[in-house]
Design an enzyme around this catalytic site. Structure first.
Site, PDB file in Angstrom:
ATOM      1  N   LYS A   1       0.806  -1.218   0.000  1.00 56.41           N
ATOM      2  CA  LYS A   1       0.000   0.000   0.000  1.00 56.41           C
ATOM      3  C   LYS A   1       0.842   1.272   0.000  1.00 56.41           C
ATOM      4  CE  LYS A   1      -3.871  -2.285   0.040  1.00 56.41           C
ATOM      5  NZ  LYS A   1      -3.345  -3.640  -0.144  1.00 56.41           N
TER       6      LYS A   1
ATOM      7  N   LYS B   1      -3.123   2.436   8.892  1.00 60.87           N
ATOM      8  CA  LYS B   1      -3.430   1.359   7.956  1.00 60.87           C
ATOM      9  C   LYS B   1      -2.233   0.431   7.765  1.00 60.87           C
ATOM     10  CE  LYS B   1      -5.889   2.364   4.297  1.00 60.87           C
ATOM     11  NZ  LYS B   1      -6.317   2.971   3.006  1.00 60.87           N
TER      12      LYS B   1
ATOM     13  N   GLY C   1     -10.042  -4.184   5.578  1.00 54.65           N
ATOM     14  CA  GLY C   1     -10.296  -3.572   6.884  1.00 54.65           C
ATOM     15  C   GLY C   1      -9.417  -4.088   8.004  1.00 54.65           C
TER      16      GLY C   1
ATOM     17  N   HIS D   1     -17.053   5.878  -1.532  1.00 55.26           N
ATOM     18  CA  HIS D   1     -16.036   4.959  -2.041  1.00 55.26           C
ATOM     19  C   HIS D   1     -16.328   4.768  -3.526  1.00 55.26           C
ATOM     20  CE1 HIS D   1     -13.403   1.201  -1.447  1.00 55.26           C
ATOM     21  NE2 HIS D   1     -13.644   1.303  -2.736  1.00 55.26           N
TER      22      HIS D   1
ATOM     23  N   HIS E   1     -15.825  -2.445   6.324  1.00 53.53           N
ATOM     24  CA  HIS E   1     -14.973  -2.223   5.150  1.00 53.53           C
ATOM     25  C   HIS E   1     -15.208  -3.253   4.049  1.00 53.53           C
ATOM     26  CE1 HIS E   1     -12.791   0.803   7.477  1.00 53.53           C
ATOM     27  NE2 HIS E   1     -12.662  -0.081   8.454  1.00 53.53           N
TER      28      HIS E   1
ATOM     29  N   LYS F   1     -17.687  -4.478   1.028  1.00 55.38           N
ATOM     30  CA  LYS F   1     -18.746  -3.937   0.176  1.00 55.38           C
ATOM     31  C   LYS F   1     -19.985  -4.832   0.231  1.00 55.38           C
ATOM     32  CE  LYS F   1     -15.044  -2.277  -2.766  1.00 55.38           C
ATOM     33  NZ  LYS F   1     -14.257  -2.546  -3.985  1.00 55.38           N
TER      34      LYS F   1
ATOM     35  N   GLU G   1      -6.222   2.488  -3.082  1.00 54.93           N
ATOM     36  CA  GLU G   1      -5.444   1.317  -3.484  1.00 54.93           C
ATOM     37  C   GLU G   1      -5.822   0.914  -4.895  1.00 54.93           C
ATOM     38  OE1 GLU G   1      -6.415  -1.957  -0.945  1.00 54.93           O
ATOM     39  OE2 GLU G   1      -8.547  -1.933  -1.456  1.00 54.93           O
TER      40      GLU G   1
ATOM     41  N   ARG H   1      -6.882  -7.324 -10.250  1.00 51.12           N
ATOM     42  CA  ARG H   1      -7.636  -8.543 -10.556  1.00 51.12           C
ATOM     43  C   ARG H   1      -9.042  -8.166 -10.977  1.00 51.12           C
ATOM     44  NH1 ARG H   1     -10.880  -8.133  -6.224  1.00 51.12           N
ATOM     45  NH2 ARG H   1      -9.965  -7.559  -4.217  1.00 51.12           N
TER      46      ARG H   1
ATOM     47  N   ARG I   1     -24.813  -8.109  -2.962  1.00 56.63           N
ATOM     48  CA  ARG I   1     -24.130  -9.347  -2.624  1.00 56.63           C
ATOM     49  C   ARG I   1     -24.976 -10.106  -1.611  1.00 56.63           C
ATOM     50  NH1 ARG I   1     -17.659  -8.131  -1.960  1.00 56.63           N
ATOM     51  NH2 ARG I   1     -17.478  -6.457  -3.516  1.00 56.63           N
TER      52      ARG I   1
END
Length: 449
Positions: free
Chosen positions: A116, A158, A165, A208, A235, A237, A287, A291, A337
């Site tokens: 990061k 972080k 998270g 976000h 954190h 989604k 970040e 992928r 989701r």
């Protein structure tokens, strides 16, 4: 083009990759643990190989077993999906050493963006706006305090090698900082084997927002608009949509072109996502995910571009599917989701699905690998499937989502369907007036009631 692709994953993403392979006329190899012997992607693949017992470390993370499966079946490429080994630079290098193609970015880019701190430095160098913070790792001493005071409290501690998270703590005051540094470092060491942490300004109520990119590895790259992923719990989604309710055409083009230009300079290959916090009209880099994302169907629905298919085609040496000026954003899409979890406590709910009825109709898509009688194992993530809807406008999309959620049936286990049925009727959601802390505040209020 590849002759045979081994899919080094499970669940809905394995099935999603398999479908793209079939449309390209490529043979498929499914790998599975003993717990996934009856999985849908195993049933539909041309060949399947059992690579170990249920624990991920002994199966889906077992690189020697995956290499053996490639050798046994004659696969010439591996698609890692998301999670597991998808962002493991060493795995990509090992495949190359064995004359196998990794369907993803170069190992150097995975490694670069997986750190990061280095990712933030690289973003800054490439002209991508970043969150004010430390230039590198900090330690629990006066140096960290000085940086925090310069940034201004509250600050976010972080993990340098983190994600999801973990290794992330907020310090609201100077008195909080020492404990936040120590706790985050300990969590980071436990989760990632690296205790390095850094500091960022903690934004109060940001959105976000992430930009989807596609690069050819030769200096060509385009962006495919944004997804708003602000509805999160711990954190993680929960609900994603695109376009974002808060961006206009000009701001979308500005940040999108900035990101595309950066990927061109990096000579990035394949799909990738640049994630930002967005507050008061400003973007701040968080970040990059190197992928395919869980939420990629949102972009597919509003652009008409099959991201997984293009990922495979580009990995085989193909060109970008279009130029930037040919990319158009059509309508609106939302993804929910649906997890096998209690909708209040979010306790995992593995078990047998007694009844299953996916919704249908125009603009409704289900990405799922479950079926009636399928047993959701307790060893992996709890995703039942993704419900994705598309409409000509956000209003139409929300109405279609409401109808699809009411129509969907998953019995025998607990799921988060009741949560989404409530959210889609919430005034703040209908108005698009939410931020990354909104859902947790909403859930806390529900528990209090």
């Amino acid at each position: 083009m590849f002759d045979k692709i081994l899919i080094a994953n499970r669940g809905e993403i394995a099935l999603r990759i398999l479908r793209a392979c079939k449309e390209l006329g490529i043979s498929t190899v499914a790998v599975h643990s003993t717990a996934d012997a009856d999985a849908m992607h195993v049933r539909l693949a041309d060949e399947s190989v059992c690579i170990g017992p249920p624990p991920s470390k002994d199966s889906y993370l077992n690189i020697p077993a995956l290499l053996a499966a490639c050798e046994i079946t004659g696969a010439d490429a591996v698609h890692p999906g998301y999670g597991f080994l998808s962002e493991n630079a060493r795995f990509a290098e090992i495949l190359s050493d064995h004359n196998l193609h990794f369907i993803g970015p170069k190992a150097e880019h995975i490694r670069l963006m997986g750190d990061k701190i280095e990712a933030k430095k690289t973003a800054k160098r490439l002209g991508i706006p970043v969150v004010p913070g430390s230039d590198g790792a900090v330690t629990p001493d006066q140096d960290a305090m000085a940086i925090a005071k310069a940034i201004g409290f509250p600050v976010l501690v972080k993990a340098a090698a983190g994600g999801g998270g973990r290794g992330m703590k907020v310090a609201h005051t100077e008195a909080d900082l020492q404990l936040a540094l120590t706790t985050a470092a300990n969590e980071a060491k436990s989760a990632f084997g690296d205790a390095s942490v850094y500091l960022e300004k903690y934004l109060q109520k940001p959105r976000h927002i992430e930009i989807q990119v596609l690069g050819d590895g030769r200096g060509g790259a385009i962006h495919l608009g944004e997804r708003d992923c602000s509805l999160q719990r711990r954190h993680q989604k929960v609900w994603e949509e695109g376009p974002s309710p808060v961006l206009d055409v000009a701001s979308r083009a500005k940040i999108g072109n900035t990101v595309a230009k950066a990927m061109q300079e990096l000579k990035y290959i394949g799909v990738g996502t640049i994630e930002f916090l967005y507050e008061d009209g400003e973007f701040y880099f968080i970040e990059m995910n190197t992928r395919i994302q869980v939420e990629h169907p949102v972009t597919e629905m509003i652009t008409g571009i099959d991201l997984v298919l293009e990922q495979i085609r580009i990995a085989a040496g193909g060109d970008l599917p279009m130029t930037q000026d040919q990319v158009t954003i059509n309508g609106h899409s939302i993804e929910c989701r649906v997890n096998a979890e209690n909708p209040v406590s979010f306790r995992p709910s593995p078990g047998k699905i007694q009844q299953y009825h996916p919704p249908g109709g125009l603009g409704v898509r289900i990405d799922s690998a479950v079926y009636q009688g399928y047993v959701i194992p307790p060893y992996y993530d709890s995703l039942v499937g993704k419900l994705i809807v598309h409409g000509k406008s956000r209003v139409e999309c929300l109405m279609r989502l409401r109808r699809a959620l009411d129509e969907m049936v998953v019995d025998g286990i607990e799921t988060t369907l009741p949560l989404f049925r409530a959210l889609v009727r919430e005034p703040a959601i209908i108005d698009g007036d939410y931020h990354i802390h909104w859902l947790e505040q909403y859930l806390a209020g529900q528990k209090a009631d």
